[in-house]
Each structure stands twice: as structure tokens, then as C-alpha cells.
Design an enzyme around this catalytic site. Structure first.
Site, short mmCIF file in Angstrom:
data_model
loop_
_atom_site.label_atom_id
_atom_site.label_comp_id
_atom_site.label_asym_id
_atom_site.label_seq_id
_atom_site.Cartn_x
_atom_site.Cartn_y
_atom_site.Cartn_z
CG ASN A 142 -1.76 1.23 1.38
OD1 ASN A 142 -2.79 1.62 0.62
ND2 ASN A 142 -1.46 2.12 2.26
CD GLU A 143 -1.06 5.43 0.87
OE1 GLU A 143 -0.33 5.96 1.93
OE2 GLU A 143 -2.43 6.04 0.86
CG ASN A 144 4.50 -0.63 -1.42
OD1 ASN A 144 3.36 -0.99 -1.73
ND2 ASN A 144 4.95 -0.84 -0.43
#
Length: 800
Positions: free
Chosen positions: A394-396
């Protein structure tokens, strides 16, 4: 296998020099002032301080201790401890000997303590075995999730803990492989053994029951003990019941194992269903289009933080189902077995993910933790038919934790996780949210679309969604919505949007969650009213009905949750995007979703948490009603305002809005929804204020409700003439002198000692503890107000 749930332990929120300090003479413990208190599991030591407006939440170590009574029914059996979740790292000691450890706050783990218990008994004799557990949620950049994630990394034994007795030969991992093939299905069973006996014979009895409890298949096998996974059998099932959110038909597999050293039984649920993401098109379940109507869940609740009880979890999912949810993304970590069981039973499809969330990419130990948590999540939850997606991150694209941010390295590792996921479970898809440079690696991608909140206007949602569907082969839009402060309303939901320009995109960019700086955006420039949130949701839902290529979308999140990165919010340290407050009180937006998604007839007049509206006496006001009924009638003080037909494309409120002339003072509204098989009703009483107001000049105490030793004080900001300031959003701060306690740090608008006003209003509750108490109320720039609560009678009092 027999299992005993451990419900009580002693706890101290301090680090110790070692496990011996758990057991040495009490005079030494007292000398070092280490209090031990009895706690009930599940337990989280951040139950209160995660939303304390004045102090950072505790990140460090805590210790638990107890005496285990060992009473295994199996000769030569095994004694184990099974943890459903410990945050964020744990070390386990029998007396002073470490017997195992675990890193990762969200996956289940089991520890064999057989030899350690035997060694203790050999040295100290028979009797209870001392058990000590050190948990630790201190900051560590080389573990996931990142500390810059938008949620707390809690500490404690915050899920169930069990003492498990196992025979010397027992079931190990069991993998069910159901396949739906047109009008028939097959079920393959693969299993491992946990065996400490060589050359033993194993007698197996396997049984399959349908949703009505009727036997549909049965087999008996006699096999030599085996190592590793073995395929046991494949059953053919004619005309199976298919699992669907509208009728989640579950089959039950009974597995019985008998050997010379004991017996063991497992019961597992399974189901038959088939799903497909059509390229650049919709989601299909069992050959038919299903619009995924989704939400999100953080494991977080008022007063307990992550240590939610079974009753609380069940109530949360009941509310989800009644809202009409058929899909959920479990953000941003593996959640409890009970959660997955409820999704199976209620018909809620699942995206579950590992907590590789923000921060970048660390060392090899960091990467191995990601791999291990992915392996554990899949092996522990792959038998749940509700799961359709394994989330890899997530949201890397959000750097923070490491000096170097290497996109190529992140891509390579994301590809490795994708391949590992498909190796472990070829039947599910992989997905990530908001990392554009990895979008081509996973099966399903979720771009960032926050139209009307972090970027642009909500009227731009459809354009952004269709663009993403065209760009990516498989899109499922998760995370959309906006913050709303429960109880704050406005007569003009467009206020604050004047400077926001269309055409600036709808994605969230780094820093958009800040309440200052950057370009105009609703998240910064509006008042976080429930009014605006309902309009934003209403627009999104009406548009989703007009996009046949849409797989679905998941609003973020179902319930407000705590976060360390939002101290300036109206409820400090709370992400307030939920349709429920942190204590599960529904906000107005909950009923907007119901009006589009729920099948049970419902009707809801907007404004149950809005006691006073305002305007001129001759100014026409709109009453909005949210309902899934085809026709609704509105009454004002008993007089019909006419019937209106529901039309989902007639915004707002699907044409269920009435322009009325409100009378000054109190009035009553009633709505009747006419459904096919009856009627539903809703009613509320409000007041209409026609006086205008100036700047807040003082705090007025409107009411004190006293009941069962609790006093709730209701406050209102007024101007110099005593007229309520109905647009005031100043911060209140409450304090207490006396023998009672504030009921605060709950993360709600009604139970926080520092909180933004809701149209000038605020409230707090005090546990009087049968003693004299004085409540202090402070709003910056005004004279403080003091309320003597000891003289309040056990009934409502209106004070001026």
C-alpha cells in the site's frame, strides 16, 4: 487437539531487565516501582493513549506473566501456545528460559513449549509453570509496517491467546481446493501431519456437509504417516450450491484422524464460486456481473484500540452488512480468523494484504519479513472462500524510512511477492494500491482517486475512474471519500470550495492530508461537515450506477480510527473518514450508502445530529431524505409536504428533497417510505434559529444529563448577546478537579478532552465516582467556565 483460551494475565507497561524480574521477590519489584495489574485478553496497552491530545502514544515494551496449569490428556503429546496476534514483536519465556519469539503484529503463530515445561518440572517439581511474555511496539525502520503509516502500530496481546494440547500425531496445515465447473464442482483436500511418531498408521474419516448440514460426500482412508503435504482425495459434487453475497452457501469439511496415540478433529468451511476481472471491464461472480460495493476496516475501537472483543467485531460486521456491503479491503494487514469467518458467513468478498505500507524498502531481513508475512497470511486464510485478492503493498511510492529510494528495487521485490503469491495460491489475484511504477506487475491495480477531497471536485470522479479503467487492464478503485466531524453541519455544503479548480486531477499527492499549505482542496478548505460528506458520497454512488465497466469501489474506511500523523484534526489523532464514529455510532453518511446499497427498506431524514438549523424566516430550506423506497412522503409538524419518487440520478438525495418554509423555534419532521410490501418511517425534531450572531464571546452550559453516576455536560458557544454561534468550530478543552474522571480519549466527538466544536457545541461525560467534582471548560480567547457537578440531580437539568 484440545484448546483452552487464556483470558487473564498480569501486565506491566515497563521494560524489565529480563524475565527473572517477573518472578523475583516482591520487595525488589516494589523497590523498582513496577506495578503489575490483572488484565483481560485481548489487551492493548495503547487503548487510551493512542488518542491522547497531549502526549505521544507509548511505543516500547510491556510484559505479561501468569502461571500455567498444564493438564494434557495425551500421553507423549505436545503442549503449545497459539497467538492470534501480538504487537509488534514478542518473546516468550518459561520461567527464565526463552522458548521462542515472533516479529510481526498481525499474523498468527504457534510455539511448542513441551520441552521447556518438562525441563521446568524436572528442576522445580510438579506444579504450575511460570510463563512470561515480552511484547514490544518500539519504532524499528527494518520492520513493516512503516511508522509513517496512517495508523497506530499498537502494542500488546491484542487478539486471543490459547493453550493447546496436541496428540503426538495431529493434523498440520490443511489446504482445500474447491473448483466450480459449470453445473458441477470438485473439492480436493491436501494435508500435512504434525508427527512425532515414526512408522505409524493413520486412520482418516473425511466428510462433506452442505449448507443444510446434509452429507454430500464421505471417505475413509488408512495411510502410513507421511511427511510434508499429501493429496488425500478429490470429491465430485453435482449441482453444488454456489456462494454469492446474496446467499453465501457454505459447505463444511469434517476431518477426523485416529492413531494409536490419540485422535484429532478439524472442521473447515469451504464454498464453490468462480470470479473474474474482465479486462477493462466489470467484475464477474459465477458468470454474472457483480458491482463490488465496498468499504475498509482497521482493527480499532474506542476504549480498547486494537483489542476488539468478539462481540464488538460481530456488531461491526452486522452494521456493514446492513449498509449493503458486499466487499471489504482489510487495511493494511492480516486480520483475525473471526473477521474472515464473518466475511464467509455474511457474503463479503475480501482483499487482504500484508503491511508493507509506505516507507520504502529495507534490508534483506526486512524483505524476509514481507515474504514470511505473505506466506503466513495465505496459508492461514486461503481456505476462506470470501478471499479473492492478496494485497502485496500500500502506497509503496511513499519514501520516508531510508535515505535511498530505489524504484527499480521496489519493482523487483514487488514482482517477487507477486510470483510467490501465485505459487502459494494460483486461484487468487494480487493487487496493490497507489504505486504507479508497479501497476503493471500485479493482477489488479487501484489508482489514487480522491475526487472532491484531496484533489479537484467530486463531479470529476467519473472522468477519473473511466480514465483509470482504460489505462489499466484490471482496476478496482479502493479508498475514496472524505473526513467528516460527527455532529458538524452546514446550510451551504459548497462553502470552502470556491477556490478549488477543476481539471487539476483527482489523485492524492504527498502532503495533501495536511491542514495547511498547497493548493485549494476540500480536505483543507472546507469545515469537514457531515453535510458535504453526504453530498460527496451521494454523487459517487449515483455515478457508479452509470458505469457498466466499473468493477466496483471501496469507500475509506467504515469506521473512524486512530492515527499518529493527524494531531490537528477536530478529534485529535483520529482519521475521521468513517461512516461510523470510533464507537460505532453511525454518522449521516451511513444512511446515504444504505439508500443505494441496502435491500431492506429504510428511510432516514438528514440531520439527526443537527439540533439547530439557521437562516431567515422567509428563506426556503431543503429537507433531504435518504431512502431506498420507490416513493417517500414528508411531513412538517404533521402537515404533508407531498410525495416524491426516488430517482438515483436526480442529485442530491435521489430526488427525495423538499423545499420548505421552516418556522422559527422547534418543529418536527416525519418521513414515510412506501416500499413494495409496507412502509418505514423516520422522525426528528429540530429548531430553526433566525437570529444572526457575532463572534463567540462566552461558553453557555445548556444541559447537564445525570444518570447512574455519570454526568454529561452540553456546551454552546454564544456571542455577546447570548445568541448561539452556529458556525463556530473553535476547540474546546475539558479538565476535571475532584474524585471522578473524565470519560475521554475515546476518539469520538463526544468523548475527547480536546475537540473541535460542532456548530459551536461540545459535550463531555464525567464519572462522578460518588464524589464532588468541578468540570473546567476552556475555549481559547474566552473566559473559562466551571461547572460544579456534585449538585446535579439524577435527571436532566437545563442551565443558563
Amino acid at each position: 487437539m484440545l484448546q483452552k483460551t487464556i483470558t487473564e494475565l498480569e501486565f506491566t507497561r515497563h521494560d524489565l531487565g529480563g524475565p527473572w524480574e517477573c518472578w523475583r521477590s516482591a520487595k525488589y519489584t516494589n523497590h523498582f516501582n513496577l506495578p503489575w495489574t490483572r488484565v483481560v485478553l485481548p489487551h492493548c496497552w495503547n487503548a487510551s493513549d493512542a488518542v491522547d491530545p497531549d502526549l505521544p502514544y507509548y511505543e516500547g515494551a510491556g510484559w505479561y506473566r501468569t502461571q500455567l496449569e498444564i493438564d494434557s490428556p495425551y500421553d507423549d503429546g505436545r503442549v503449545c501456545l497459539h497467538f492470534e496476534g501480538t504487537g509488534q514483536r514478542a518473546q516468550v519465556y518459561i520461567h527464565t528460559s526463552e522458548v521462542g519469539s515472533h516479529s510481526g503484529g498481525y499474523d498468527e503463530w504457534t510455539l511448542d513449549i513441551t520441552e521447556a515445561c518438562a525441563a521446568y518440572h524436572a528442576q522445580y517439581g510438579e506444579g504450575p509453570v511460570p510463563l512470561a511474555i515480552r511484547c514490544d511496539n518500539a519504532r524499528d525502520l527494518e520492520t513493516i509496517p512503516s511508522d509513517v503509516s496512517d495508523f497506530n502500530l499498537y502494542g500488546g496481546i491484542y487478539r486471543a491467546m490459547h493453550l493447546v494440547y496436541r496428540p503426538a500425531i495431529d493434523w498440520g496445515d490443511v489446504r482445500l481446493e474447491p473448483r466450480l465447473q459449470n453445473a458441477s464442482a470438485e473439492l480436493s483436500i491436501h494435508a500435512e501431519l504434525s508427527s512425532y511418531v515414526a512408522d505409524a498408521e493413520v486412520e482418516l474419516k473425511l466428510q462433506l456437509l452442505n449448507a443444510q448440514g446434509e452429507e454430500v460426500a464421505q471417505s475413509e482412508l488408512s495411510l502410513p504417516c507421511w511427511q510434508g503435504e499429501r493429496s488425500l482425495l478429490t470429491w465430485q459434487i453435482d449441482a453444488p450450491e454456489q456462494w454469492h453475497p446474496a446467499h453465501p452457501a457454505l459447505y463444511e469439511v469434517h476431518l477426523q484422524l485416529s492413531t494409536a496415540v490419540g485422535q484429532s478433529e478439524r472442521r473447515l468451511k469451504t464454498a464453490f464460486r468462480h470470479f473474474e476481472f474482465v479486462p477493462h471491464g466489470p467484475f464477474m461472480l459465477n458468470g454474472e456481473r457483480l458491482l463490488l460495493r465496498g468499504t475498509h476496516r482497521h482493527e480499532d475501537h474506542a476504549g480498547v484500540a486494537q483489542a476488539m472483543t468478539e462481540a464488538q467485531i460481530r456488531e461491526e460486521f452486522r452494521l456493514m452488512k446492513e449498509m449493503g456491503v458486499n466487499f471489504i479491503r482489510l487495511g493494511h494487514y492480516q486480520q483475525s480468523e473471526l473477521v474472515l469467518q464473518l466475511c464467509d458467513e455474511l457474503g463479503i468478498l475480501v482483499w487482504e494484504e500484508i503491511p508493507w505500507c509506505r516507507g520504502g524498502l529495507g534490508s534483506e531481513s526486512y524483505r524476509e519479513m514481507c515474504r514470511r508475512m505473505l506466506r503466513n497470511m495465505i496459508s492461514q486464510h486461503r481456505n476462506h472462500p470470501s478471499v479473492i485478492i492478496w494485497g502485496l503493498g500500500n502506497e509503496n511510492d511513499w519514501p520516508a524510512d531510508f535515505e535511498a529510494f530505489d524504484q527499480d528495487a521496489i519493482r523487483d521485490f514487488m514482482r517477487e511477492l507477486h510470483e510467490l503469491s501465485h505459487h502459494l495460491d494460483p486461484a487468487r489475484k494480487t493487487a496493490i494500491r497507489r504505486c504507479a511504477f508497479c501497476a503493471d506487475i500485479v493482477d489488479v491495480y487501484s489508482p489514487s482517486i480522491w475526487a472532491g477531497w484531496y484533489r479537484g471536485l467530486y463531479t470529476e470522479y467519473k472522468k477519473a475512474a473511466l480514465s483509470a479503467i482504460q489505462e489499466h487492464q484490471h482496476v478496482l478503485h479502493v479508498e475514496w471519500g472524505g473526513d467528516s466531524h460527527a455532529g458538524r453541519h452546514t446550510e451551504d455544503s459548497a462553502q470552502g470550495l470556491e477556490e478549488i479548480q477543476a481539471g487539476q486531477g483527482a489523485d492524492e499527492q504527498d502532503g495533501d492530508y495536511f491542514l495547511e499549505g498547497g493548493q485549494a482542496r476540500a480536505s483543507k478548505d472546507t469545515d469537514w461537515t457531515e453535510t458535504y460528506f453526504c453530498d460527496l458520497v451521494d454523487w459517487h454512488l449515483k455515478e457508479q450506477e452509470t458505469m457498466p465497466e466499473l468493477t466496483g469501489a471501496a469507500q475509506w474506511p467504515f469506521k473512524d480510527f486512530s492515527t499518529p500523523v493527524r494531531p490537528e484534526n477536530p478529534v485529535p489523532y483520529m482519521n475521521q473518514k468513517g461512516v461510523l464514529e470510533r464507537d460505532m455510532t453511525p454518522k449521516e453518511g451511513y444512511y446515504v450508502f444504505q439508500s443505494y446499497w441496502a435491500t431492506k427498506p429504510m428511510v432516514h431524514i438528514y440531520g439527526h445530529s443537527w439540533p439547530i438549523r439557521w437562516g431567515r424566516l422567509d428563506e426556503r430550506k431543503y429537507i433531504k431524505v435518504y431512502s431506498n423506497c420507490p416513493e417517500v412522503e414528508l411531513f412538517l409538524n404533521g402537515v404533508s409536504q407531498g410525495r416524491r419518487l426516488r430517482d438515483s440520478q436526480n442529485f442530491p438525495a435521489a430526488n427525495l428533497r423538499w423545499g420548505v418554509d421552516l418556522p422559527a423555534g422547534r418543529y418536527t419532521l416525519k418521513a414515510i417510505g412506501y416500499a413494495v410490501d409496507g412502509t418505514v418511517e423516520d422522525e426528528l425534531t429540530q429548531s430553526y434559529q433566525i437570529e444572526s450572531w457575532g463572534a463567540p464571546a462566552s461558553i453557555r452550559i445548556d444541559q447537564v444529563n445525570a444518570e447512574d453516576g455519570l454526568s454529561t455536560v452540553h456546551c454552546q458557544l454564544v456571542d455577546a448577546q447570548g445568541i448561539p454561534c452556529l458556525d463556530a468550530k473553535d476547540f474546546y478543552r475539558f479538565s476535571l478537579a475532584g474524585g471522578g474522571r473524565l470519560i475521554d480519549n475515546q476518539g469520538t466527538a463526544r468523548a475527547s478532552r480536546r475537540v473541535g466544536a460542532c456548530n459551536g457545541r461540545a459535550q463531555i461525560t464525567v464519572d462522578l465516582n460518588q464524589q464532588q467534582n468541578v468540570l473546567g471548560i476552556l475555549v481559547e480567547g474566552l473566559e473559562p467556565c466551571f461547572v460544579n457537578l456534585s449538585v446535579c440531580s439524577q435527571k436532566n437539568n437545563t442551565l443558563r
